[in-house]
Design a protein around this motif. Sequence first.
Motif, PDB file in Angstrom:
ATOM      1  N   UNK A 175      17.355   3.615   4.277  1.00  0.00           N
ATOM      2  CA  UNK A 175      17.916   2.344   3.825  1.00  0.00           C
ATOM      3  C   UNK A 175      16.965   1.208   4.203  1.00  0.00           C
ATOM      4  N   UNK A 176      16.501   0.487   3.196  1.00  0.00           N
ATOM      5  CA  UNK A 176      15.603  -0.626   3.462  1.00  0.00           C
ATOM      6  C   UNK A 176      16.409  -1.832   3.921  1.00  0.00           C
ATOM      7  N   UNK A 177      16.146  -2.243   5.140  1.00  0.00           N
ATOM      8  CA  UNK A 177      16.703  -3.469   5.678  1.00  0.00           C
ATOM      9  C   UNK A 177      15.592  -4.516   5.629  1.00  0.00           C
ATOM     10  N   UNK A 178      15.369  -5.211   6.711  1.00  0.00           N
ATOM     11  CA  UNK A 178      14.361  -6.257   6.742  1.00  0.00           C
ATOM     12  C   UNK A 178      14.263  -6.749   8.177  1.00  0.00           C
ATOM     13  N   UNK A 224       5.230  -7.717   3.090  1.00  0.00           N
ATOM     14  CA  UNK A 224       4.541  -6.627   2.399  1.00  0.00           C
ATOM     15  C   UNK A 224       4.082  -7.125   1.034  1.00  0.00           C
ATOM     16  N   UNK A 225       2.811  -6.932   0.726  1.00  0.00           N
ATOM     17  CA  UNK A 225       2.270  -7.363  -0.562  1.00  0.00           C
ATOM     18  C   UNK A 225       2.297  -6.202  -1.554  1.00  0.00           C
ATOM     19  N   UNK A 305       9.796   0.114  11.886  1.00  0.00           N
ATOM     20  CA  UNK A 305       9.235  -1.211  11.629  1.00  0.00           C
ATOM     21  C   UNK A 305       7.888  -1.053  10.949  1.00  0.00           C
ATOM     22  N   UNK A 306       7.660  -1.842   9.908  1.00  0.00           N
ATOM     23  CA  UNK A 306       6.440  -1.732   9.125  1.00  0.00           C
ATOM     24  C   UNK A 306       5.662  -3.042   9.166  1.00  0.00           C
ATOM     25  N   UNK A 307       4.494  -3.014   9.787  1.00  0.00           N
ATOM     26  CA  UNK A 307       3.625  -4.180   9.820  1.00  0.00           C
ATOM     27  C   UNK A 307       3.681  -4.908  11.153  1.00  0.00           C
ATOM     28  N   UNK A 308       2.562  -5.517  11.527  1.00  0.00           N
ATOM     29  CA  UNK A 308       2.480  -6.214  12.815  1.00  0.00           C
ATOM     30  C   UNK A 308       3.413  -7.413  12.856  1.00  0.00           C
ATOM     31  N   UNK A 310       6.398  -7.633  11.542  1.00  0.00           N
ATOM     32  CA  UNK A 310       7.732  -7.130  11.882  1.00  0.00           C
ATOM     33  C   UNK A 310       7.817  -6.790  13.363  1.00  0.00           C
ATOM     34  N   UNK A 311       6.807  -6.105  13.884  1.00  0.00           N
ATOM     35  CA  UNK A 311       6.815  -5.706  15.299  1.00  0.00           C
ATOM     36  C   UNK A 311       6.834  -6.934  16.202  1.00  0.00           C
ATOM     37  N   UNK A 312       5.940  -7.879  15.954  1.00  0.00           N
ATOM     38  CA  UNK A 312       5.858  -9.069  16.809  1.00  0.00           C
ATOM     39  C   UNK A 312       7.127  -9.908  16.727  1.00  0.00           C
ATOM     40  N   UNK A 313       7.656 -10.096  15.519  1.00  0.00           N
ATOM     41  CA  UNK A 313       8.833 -10.946  15.347  1.00  0.00           C
ATOM     42  C   UNK A 313      10.050 -10.359  16.047  1.00  0.00           C
TER      43      UNK A 313
END
Length: 363
Positions: A175-178, A224-225, A305-308, A310-313
């Motif tokens: 399930x894609x969250x955000x 994400x681009x 978590x996908x992307x720096x 997301x991790x940092x936030x």
Amino acid sequence: MEFFGSPSAYINSLSPSSAARDPRVQLPSTTDPPGPNNPPKQLVWLVFGATGHIGRSLAKAALIHNDLVAAVGRTFEDSHESMQRMQYENENCLGLLCDVRVRETVKEVIDRAIAHFGRVDIIANCSGYGVIGACEDQDDYDIRNQFETNFMGTLNIIHLSLPYFRDRRAGRYLIFSSISGALGVPGLGPYCASKYAVEGLVESMLYEVNSFNIKVSLIEPGHIRRDDDTKLTPSTFENAPAHLPAYGHFFIKPTSEPYRTNSSPASHARRLLLWIGDKQPGSAVKAAELVWQLGHCSFPPLRLLLGSYAVDSIRDRLRCITEEIEDWKYLSFPLADQGSAGEHNTDSKSVKSDENEDGPGTG
């Protein structure tokens, strides 16, 4: 999964096949990802939102790995004809169409996917809708549409497929969250609320379905681009267009006068989106490869978590919560000297209570 420098310079060099060969794009060994020790079996994917921001890349990643994919388009931008053409381009792909807000259409695509492929192993919900604007500026339609799509759409998919997975005693939900499901973002209030609801639903359901061998994971992407081509099937993987949409499934709401200042927090999400444009740091192609691995790994996490960003936030948000708990925990867990005073007061109250029950002491 980040590139240093301008991401747009690398767009034409990315493809699902190159991401699959990149040793850096790999889930940790603790998940038992697909590989020599865990040879991937051919699985059947049902991907909702398969023509959207990341759903397209996920469907292509599954196809490039020789999985079978029922790709579900979105009624407001796709047609039955455009989805049916996918089956002619790739025999492993079945093109379908539904509106996740309407249960009847969700049930129809689930039934058709099972009838066509004989089974469904993984259901991925990539569909979503968001309105960028101050909470006060979003009307009843805006708010309901976000909840109907993001939360009720997810619930419809789960309600209508869970009996099938339970009877099979096997199945997996992705399930894609955000990151907006883990922290509040000014200018995205109702969207964040709908994603918080999805997170609570999925985390609760995880415990309910574990005994049926049903696995559930939340995917929390950062910015994400779209760095792949516009075609869903592999025939034109390498031909990326010069320009790709930057906003995904978000609609920018006109800003009312009280929030129209340059420094208004309510305009934060809009300013950030316009500033980043089509140069989001995360790659949809690489994210899709990781999600494909997530579908095949033996021990999936609850959250990926996908992307720096997301991790940092999310890490900063959790740090703030922890610090706030420490600052205020004395209200619930008194210090040692306060605890002694509390115990003394409790004893005094106990004596008075006894006196009231039995009458005054005669000593």
